[in-house]
Design an enzyme around this catalytic site. Structure first.
Site, PDB file in Angstrom:
ATOM      1  CB  CYS A  80      -0.894  -0.029   1.228  1.00 20.40           C
ATOM      2  SG  CYS A  80      -2.344   0.998   1.077  1.00 20.40           S
ATOM      3  CB  CYS A  81       2.644   2.941  -2.175  1.00 16.79           C
ATOM      4  SG  CYS A  81       1.964   2.497  -3.779  1.00 16.79           S
ATOM      5  CB  SER A  82       1.486   8.021  -1.924  1.00 16.33           C
ATOM      6  OG  SER A  82       2.773   8.010  -2.488  1.00 16.33           O
TER       7      SER A  82
ATOM      8  CE1 TYR B 133      -4.549  -3.592  -6.763  1.00 14.96           C
ATOM      9  CE2 TYR B 133      -3.580  -4.805  -4.949  1.00 14.96           C
ATOM     10  CZ  TYR B 133      -4.187  -4.783  -6.181  1.00 14.96           C
ATOM     11  OH  TYR B 133      -4.414  -5.968  -6.834  1.00 14.96           O
TER      12      TYR B 133
ATOM     13  CB  ILE C  62      -3.565   5.050   0.940  1.00 11.04           C
ATOM     14  CG1 ILE C  62      -3.667   6.452   0.364  1.00 11.04           C
ATOM     15  CG2 ILE C  62      -2.154   4.744   1.387  1.00 11.04           C
ATOM     16  CD1 ILE C  62      -3.303   7.555   1.349  1.00 11.04           C
TER      17      ILE C  62
END
Length: 103
Positions: A6-8, A36, A38
């Site tokens: 999960c990243c920006s 994906y 956040i």
């Protein structure tokens, strides 16, 4: 096992996904790894076993970890040094350990 990061935005994280997939293949581990944003967390959590939160969005980690625990899933924060150095093998090991902790 299904893992999601999960990243920006996903640019550097997609490179890390490739490194993790290479490490999994080298170790003979059958898993699916994706990245994906956040904003896609809830949907991604439902479809995966382990969530790894990228350092740039660590401000969301406690919330994501709580939601994952409620769903019976594992969630961990990726070490900033491992992330920056693209240590796919070390981060894959982290995901495996998290996965085992929920079984």
């Amino acid at each position: 096992m299904r893992i999601f990061l999960c990243c920006s935005a996903g640019m550097s994280t997609s490179m890390l996904v490739n490194k993790m997939q290479q490490a999994a293949q080298a170790k003979g581990i059958d898993c699916t790894i994706n990245a994906y944003s956040i904003s896609e967390f809830e949907e991604s959590l439902a479809q995966n076993d382990v969530c790894l939160v990228a350092p740039q969005v660590k401000f969301k980690f406690e919330h994501f970890k709580q939601r994952a625990e409620e769903a019976g899933k594992a969630c961990g924060l990726i070490d900033m040094m491992s992330y920056g150095m693209m240590k796919g093998d070390a981060i894959l090991d982290q995901a495996l350990e998290l996965y085992r902790s929920t079984r």
